[in-house]
Design an enzyme around this catalytic site. Structure first.
Site, PDB file in Angstrom:
ATOM      1  N   HIS A  26     -18.161  72.505 -30.148  1.00  0.00           N
ATOM      2  CA  HIS A  26     -19.399  71.869 -30.618  1.00  0.00           C
ATOM      3  C   HIS A  26     -19.731  70.684 -29.713  1.00  0.00           C
ATOM      4  CE1 HIS A  26     -22.007  69.405 -33.171  1.00  0.00           C
ATOM      5  NE2 HIS A  26     -22.285  70.511 -33.822  1.00  0.00           N
TER       6      HIS A  26
ATOM      7  N   CYS B 171     -25.599  73.823 -30.224  1.00  0.00           N
ATOM      8  CA  CYS B 171     -26.246  73.041 -31.287  1.00  0.00           C
ATOM      9  C   CYS B 171     -27.503  72.366 -30.739  1.00  0.00           C
ATOM     10  CB  CYS B 171     -25.266  71.999 -31.831  1.00  0.00           C
ATOM     11  SG  CYS B 171     -26.009  70.885 -33.031  1.00  0.00           S
TER      12      CYS B 171
ATOM     13  N   HIS C 270     -25.856  76.193 -34.128  1.00  0.00           N
ATOM     14  CA  HIS C 270     -26.370  75.265 -35.144  1.00  0.00           C
ATOM     15  C   HIS C 270     -27.825  75.026 -34.774  1.00  0.00           C
ATOM     16  CE1 HIS C 270     -22.281  73.102 -36.125  1.00  0.00           C
ATOM     17  NE2 HIS C 270     -22.273  74.390 -36.423  1.00  0.00           N
TER      18      HIS C 270
ATOM     19  N   ASP D 126     -28.910  74.172 -39.598  1.00  0.00           N
ATOM     20  CA  ASP D 126     -28.048  72.997 -39.701  1.00  0.00           C
ATOM     21  C   ASP D 126     -28.837  71.852 -40.344  1.00  0.00           C
ATOM     22  OD1 ASP D 126     -25.800  71.473 -39.343  1.00  0.00           O
ATOM     23  OD2 ASP D 126     -26.099  71.137 -37.196  1.00  0.00           O
ATOM     24  N   HIS D 127     -28.157  71.061 -41.072  1.00  0.00           N
ATOM     25  CA  HIS D 127     -28.729  69.899 -41.783  1.00  0.00           C
ATOM     26  C   HIS D 127     -30.031  70.319 -42.486  1.00  0.00           C
ATOM     27  CE1 HIS D 127     -26.335  67.096 -38.913  1.00  0.00           C
ATOM     28  NE2 HIS D 127     -25.593  67.967 -39.540  1.00  0.00           N
TER      29      HIS D 127
ATOM     30  N   TYR E 266     -26.572  68.157 -45.908  1.00  0.00           N
ATOM     31  CA  TYR E 266     -26.397  69.541 -46.337  1.00  0.00           C
ATOM     32  C   TYR E 266     -26.970  69.860 -47.713  1.00  0.00           C
ATOM     33  CZ  TYR E 266     -23.597  70.171 -42.195  1.00  0.00           C
ATOM     34  OH  TYR E 266     -23.195  70.258 -40.887  1.00  0.00           O
TER      35      TYR E 266
END
Ligand code: DNO
Length: 395
Positions: free
Chosen positions: A239, A277, A304, A354-355, A371
């Site tokens: 990541h 990501c 992500h 993601d998020h 999240y």
């Protein structure tokens, strides 16, 4: 592409049955309860797997396809290949995961602090809240709360002046808040929560470790673990740093395309892969996201997808709705889909939205920072829409 969803385990506010309603089919999870550095057992992994994969009558199945993350203990980052016991324990965890047939493992190599923000509930113009990294607030923490001895050298005069103004305007509660947000390790972090004195000690332990040395340690780690991963058919995915630049004077070595190129050159094993990501890499204006996806396509096994918007000179950023940030998400997905088409069905890229903004009912609930269910579901729905439009509906 396969639709993933990060699930923090049985204590998470979002249940597996709720995950099914989002349309996600693949679970991304970790044994967050196991202390960092302790080897996972096959029994523990199977227990989590059976929670995820035992499908109630008339419900759609979920599969645990990504472990995010097996944390890498601090000793490995500081000592590289010399941290033999820690690396052996990591390989044991990897073997437990492989024995359960989980094909993708995510990890990162950020020293002392994992992903970092200064605000968790920054109110956006829609009334939803977002996470934000405010460079001035961060500098105020570094200079005047942590009081890192070398900090002054890492900021310009102008930065220091602004940080002082910001710090002097902070109430005690705000100081406690920012300290908690930065030191307590955000959800899913692979670093330990720290007190201010412990934080200072950790930083001292990194003196003398520059980017070259940290990269060498990561290469030594990968040389030790990729044979085990390759033999068991597991892909390791690194990541990127979040944010993708040095914090607290510490080196960060997974921030740019060149960083990844250096790692793939040093350790060419097919098990040496990337967690792509958009949110982390996209904070740097000099990271061309579609070009990075194209360049490393065959190394990407996990993605992500989220968006950030840079503010001012770009050092401050906030998390935007998934299609509204600096990243050209359609161009990115075009690249990922092109790669996916070269692969067999069981080898396609797992992505997760993601998020997500905290919105609607989630504003009144306890949520895991970054999240919440609804904001992530909105993101997933938008991403799914792009994939349909590209003629590549996700599974
Ligand atoms: C934050 C995440 C991080 C990330 C780990 C990967 O939301 O992206 O928790 O999963 O750093 O090892």
């Amino acid at each position: 592409m396969r639709q993933g969803w990060r699930w923090f385990g049985p204590e998470a506010p979002v249940t597996l049955d709720e995950v099914r309603q989002t349309g996600a089919t693949n679970i991304v999870s970790s044994l967050h309860q196991v202390p960092i550095g302790r080897a996972w057992t096959e029994r523990e992994v199977r227990e989590r797997q059976s929670l995820i994969e035992t499908t109630p009558a008339d419900r759609s199945p979920l599969i645990w396809s990504v472990v995010e993350s097996i944390p890498i203990p601090d000793a490995v980052k500081r000592k590289g290949g010399e941290a033999k016991a820690e690396i052996e324990a990591w390989i044991a965890s990897l073997e437990a995961v492989a024995a359960c047939g989980i094909p993708i493992v995510c990890y990162n190599f950020m020293p002392v602090v994992d992903w970092t923000r200064t605000d968790l509930d920054f109110v956006t113009p829609t009334g939803a809240t977002a996470m934000r990294f405010d460079h001035e607030r961060f500098a105020a923490f570094d200079l005047f709360i942590l009081e890192r001895p070398d900090a002054a050298h890492h900021y310009s005069d102008e930065d220091r002046k602004r940080a002082r103004v910001v710090y002097e305007a902070m109430s005690d509660d705000e100081i406690a808040d920012i300290t908690r947000i930065i030191t307590s390790a955000l959800p899913g972090s692979t670093t330990e929560p720290l007190t201010i004195p412990a934080f200072r000690e950790k930083l001292v332990a990194y003196s003398g470790i520059d980017a070259t040395r940290l990269r060498r340690h990561l290469v030594e780690f990968l040389e030790a673990v990729t044979p085990a991963a390759e033999a068991r058919g597991v892909k390791l995915t690194l990541h990127p740093d979040d944010p993708p630049r040095s914090l607290f004077g510490l080196p960060r070595i997974a921030s740019t395309g060149e960083d990844y190129a250096a790692l793939f050159d040093a350790v060419p094993s097919a098990a040496n892969g990337m967690c792509y990501c958009t949110g982390s890499l996209g904070v740097r204006a000099d990271n061309d996201l579609p070009a990075i996806a194209r360049r490393f396509a065959s190394r990407i096994h996990f993605a992500h997808l989220r968006a950030t918007t840079r503010e001012g000179d770009g050092r401050t950023f906030h998390e935007s709705a998934h299609l509204e940030g600096d990243a050209d998400m359609v161009a990115v997905l075009r690249e990922l889909v092109a790669e996916d088409r070269r692969r067999s069905a069981e080898d396609t890229i797992v992505f997760r939205s993601d998020h997500g903004h905290r919105m609607l009912d989630d504003l009144d609930k306890t949520v895991t920072p970054g999240y919440p269910a609804i904001g992530r579901m909105r993101g997933l729905a938008e991403l799914r829409g792009i994939l349909h439009a590209l003629g590549a509906p996700p599974s």
